[in-house]
Design a protein around this motif. Structure first.
Motif, mmCIF file in Angstrom:
data_model
loop_
_atom_site.group_PDB
_atom_site.id
_atom_site.type_symbol
_atom_site.label_atom_id
_atom_site.label_comp_id
_atom_site.label_asym_id
_atom_site.label_seq_id
_atom_site.Cartn_x
_atom_site.Cartn_y
_atom_site.Cartn_z
ATOM 1 N N THR A 323 0.986 -1.125 -0.160
ATOM 2 C CA THR A 323 0.120 0.157 -0.017
ATOM 3 C C THR A 323 0.917 1.307 -0.163
ATOM 4 O O THR A 323 1.917 1.287 0.985
ATOM 5 C CB THR A 323 -1.096 0.100 1.116
ATOM 6 N N PRO A 324 0.536 2.463 -0.906
ATOM 7 C CA PRO A 324 1.444 3.291 -1.321
ATOM 8 C C PRO A 324 1.575 4.207 0.195
ATOM 9 O O PRO A 324 0.887 4.082 1.091
ATOM 10 C CB PRO A 324 1.201 4.028 -2.043
ATOM 11 N N PRO A 325 2.738 5.071 0.426
ATOM 12 C CA PRO A 325 2.631 5.958 1.510
ATOM 13 C C PRO A 325 1.694 6.908 1.463
ATOM 14 O O PRO A 325 0.913 7.153 0.631
ATOM 15 C CB PRO A 325 4.057 6.800 1.277
ATOM 16 N N LYS A 326 1.438 7.585 2.812
ATOM 17 C CA LYS A 326 0.459 8.503 2.763
ATOM 18 C C LYS A 326 0.664 9.861 1.912
ATOM 19 O O LYS A 326 1.763 10.198 1.449
ATOM 20 C CB LYS A 326 0.199 8.980 4.206
ATOM 21 N N PRO A 327 -0.330 10.566 1.486
ATOM 22 C CA PRO A 327 0.028 11.878 0.715
ATOM 23 C C PRO A 327 0.965 12.680 1.530
ATOM 24 O O PRO A 327 0.591 12.835 2.651
ATOM 25 C CB PRO A 327 -1.486 12.397 0.670
ATOM 26 N N GLY A 328 1.792 13.479 0.740
ATOM 27 C CA GLY A 328 2.792 14.211 1.147
ATOM 28 C C GLY A 328 4.189 13.591 1.796
ATOM 29 O O GLY A 328 5.081 14.126 2.212
ATOM 30 N N PHE A 329 4.111 12.127 1.650
ATOM 31 C CA PHE A 329 5.405 11.498 2.092
ATOM 32 C C PHE A 329 6.480 11.662 1.109
ATOM 33 O O PHE A 329 7.809 12.091 1.316
ATOM 34 C CB PHE A 329 5.206 9.917 1.934
ATOM 35 N N TRP A 330 6.154 11.566 -0.246
ATOM 36 C CA TRP A 330 7.511 11.843 -1.389
ATOM 37 C C TRP A 330 6.810 11.927 -2.499
ATOM 38 O O TRP A 330 5.826 11.265 -3.007
ATOM 39 C CB TRP A 330 8.314 10.717 -1.275
ATOM 40 N N GLY A 331 7.199 12.949 -3.255
ATOM 41 C CA GLY A 331 6.793 13.310 -4.742
ATOM 42 C C GLY A 331 5.723 13.592 -5.230
ATOM 43 O O GLY A 331 5.543 13.682 -6.432
ATOM 44 N N ASP A 332 4.557 13.878 -4.400
ATOM 45 C CA ASP A 332 3.356 14.329 -4.817
ATOM 46 C C ASP A 332 3.112 15.775 -4.628
ATOM 47 O O ASP A 332 1.966 16.050 -4.829
ATOM 48 C CB ASP A 332 2.349 13.465 -4.184
ATOM 49 N N GLY A 333 4.209 16.467 -4.338
ATOM 50 C CA GLY A 333 3.698 17.931 -4.232
ATOM 51 C C GLY A 333 3.082 18.491 -3.212
ATOM 52 O O GLY A 333 2.606 19.368 -3.137
ATOM 53 N N ILE A 334 2.779 17.438 -2.285
ATOM 54 C CA ILE A 334 1.899 17.950 -1.051
ATOM 55 C C ILE A 334 2.774 18.204 0.173
ATOM 56 O O ILE A 334 3.739 17.304 0.528
ATOM 57 C CB ILE A 334 0.671 16.789 -0.774
ATOM 58 N N GLU A 335 2.519 19.083 0.950
ATOM 59 C CA GLU A 335 3.165 19.224 2.252
ATOM 60 C C GLU A 335 3.141 18.086 3.274
ATOM 61 O O GLU A 335 2.235 17.294 3.414
ATOM 62 C CB GLU A 335 2.449 20.409 3.069
ATOM 63 N N ALA A 336 4.314 17.630 3.801
ATOM 64 C CA ALA A 336 4.388 16.536 4.548
ATOM 65 C C ALA A 336 4.272 16.676 5.888
ATOM 66 O O ALA A 336 4.778 15.820 6.534
ATOM 67 C CB ALA A 336 5.835 15.811 4.208
ATOM 68 N N SER A 337 3.631 17.677 6.145
ATOM 69 C CA SER A 337 3.586 17.973 7.920
ATOM 70 C C SER A 337 3.132 16.805 8.653
ATOM 71 O O SER A 337 2.137 16.010 8.375
ATOM 72 C CB SER A 337 2.359 19.108 7.917
ATOM 73 N N GLY A 338 3.847 16.376 9.629
ATOM 74 C CA GLY A 338 3.340 15.383 10.453
ATOM 75 C C GLY A 338 3.833 14.017 10.236
ATOM 76 O O GLY A 338 3.783 13.182 10.965
ATOM 77 N N LEU A 339 4.382 13.891 8.880
ATOM 78 C CA LEU A 339 4.885 12.606 8.712
ATOM 79 C C LEU A 339 6.311 12.257 8.991
ATOM 80 O O LEU A 339 6.905 10.972 9.044
ATOM 81 C CB LEU A 339 4.951 12.609 7.307
ATOM 82 N N TRP A 340 7.309 13.376 9.224
ATOM 83 C CA TRP A 340 8.742 13.273 9.716
ATOM 84 C C TRP A 340 8.765 13.445 10.936
ATOM 85 O O TRP A 340 8.909 14.815 11.565
ATOM 86 C CB TRP A 340 9.448 14.000 8.650
ATOM 87 N N LEU A 341 8.864 12.310 11.847
ATOM 88 C CA LEU A 341 8.912 12.453 13.035
ATOM 89 C C LEU A 341 10.283 12.071 13.901
ATOM 90 O O LEU A 341 10.750 11.128 13.189
ATOM 91 C CB LEU A 341 7.931 11.769 14.115
#
Length: 341
Positions: A323-341
């Motif tokens: 199952t792919p990463p959540k939106p914003g994880f890599w390469g989709d142009g979406i802010e990755a807030s909250g994913l990098w802890l």
């Protein structure tokens, strides 16, 4: 707009030892590059590989001139070909290339999928790996993942037939990728011909050392042989015809997504079947390869499955399906807030 680029080593302990014919590892030692501009951060990860004389310290040193060139030039339109050209194909260029792809997507809002025309599949069958061990231990490991549609078996030169039979008996419904990691001779390969023909073999991957694979010229087995260590960049492909029927595209060999995308088309044009592969890495190292996987017949992207702890929001492997990463994880142009802890 200014651009800053940093690189650092990251240590990811594994949940179990990972053994192949060349040795065993208990952690994934990776390099993470972060490229910052306009309030955004693009990230890329690579795995320095001793087989290619790479070390974490060596990759970090190798990156320094390219990172300095980028910072002197500034962000501009993120045309970073000159900086990437300072680096040979391999782990250093992969980490930097993938970080720049991610940054460009975040700054422009144009996802990597849109830019390459290679969308990430919503779900994807991946090989799950049974690492090299005793036949009994490998059977137990295969039984634990027997529901997976595709299992990769790591083998060496010592009694591969017993290990093959043990895994096949424990997971009778799975197709198998056999991977000796250059650990066989032609005599071993040919001696296993009848057994391999009787098993549900999807691929036999790099059975011979890369510098001895001329022995495969004209060999016509009842299964496909896939090049791994014998193929790095597009320029390697033509010489492999007549020896291999498939090729394994790994970003740590191609030196990043840019070369891999070009190579994908070249390999298809030459009639090769395609597999997207990986080193043992985190979801950050695998996410760019998901863009290739939808255009390949096989995927071997279970690297994060071996980690004791992966990134929040990363991909998941369950029952041999990604199952792919959540939106914003890599390469989709979406802010990755909250994913990098």
């Amino acid at each position: 707009m200014s651009l800053s680029v940093t690189a650092r080593a990251v240590h990811h302990p594994l949940k179990a030892p990972f053994r192949i014919s060349r040795g065993v590892k208990t952690a994934a030692e990776v390099v993470v590059v972060e490229a910052r501009a306009g309030g955004q951060v693009g990230r890329g990860e690579s795995v320095p590989y001793g087989r290619y004389d790479e070390t974490v310290a060596g990759v970090l040193a190798q990156l320094q001139p390219a990172m300095a060139m980028l910072e002197r030039a500034g962000e501009g339109n993120i045309d970073h070909g000159a900086a990437l050209a300072l680096l040979p194909p391999g782990a250093a260029r992969n980490a930097l290339d993938c970080a720049l792809w991610d940054l460009r997507a975040r700054l422009t809002g144009v996802s990597v999928a849109e830019a390459t025309g290679l969308p990430v599949p919503t779900s994807l069958v991946t090989a799950v790996t049974v690492s090299l061990d005793t036949p009994e231990a490998m059977a137990a490991a295969a039984l634990a993942v027997a529901a997976a549609p595709l299992i990769k078996i790591k083998l060496g030169a010592e009694d591969p037939a017993a290990r093959l039979r043990a895994v096949a008996a424990a997971a009778p419904d799975a197709r198998l990728i056999v991977d000796p990691n250059e650990g066989w001779t032609f005599e071993i390969l040919h001696g296993l011909r009848s057994l391999l023909a009787d098993l549900p073999i999807a691929l036999v991957e790099q059975p011979l050392p890369a510098d001895a694979d001329q022995a495969l010229e004209g060999y016509d087995p009842p299964y496909m042989i896939c090049a791994d260590e014998s193929v790095h960049v597009g320029g390697d492909l033509a010489a492999l015809r007549g020896r291999y029927q498939a090729v394994n595209l790994k970003l740590d060999k191609t030196g990043g997504l840019s070369e891999a995308v070009r190579m994908l088309e070249q390999a298809r044009g030459l009639g090769f079947q395609l597999m997207t592969g990986c080193m043992v890495a985190s979801s950050l190292g695998i996410a760019p390869a998901l863009h290739l996987a939808g255009s390949c017949q096989f995927a071997d992207l279970d690297g994060p499955w071996w980690l004791a702890v992966d990134h929040p929001g990363g991909l998941r492997v369950e029952g041999g399906v990604i199952t792919p990463p959540k939106p914003g994880f890599w390469g989709d142009g979406i802010e990755a807030s909250g994913l990098w802890l």
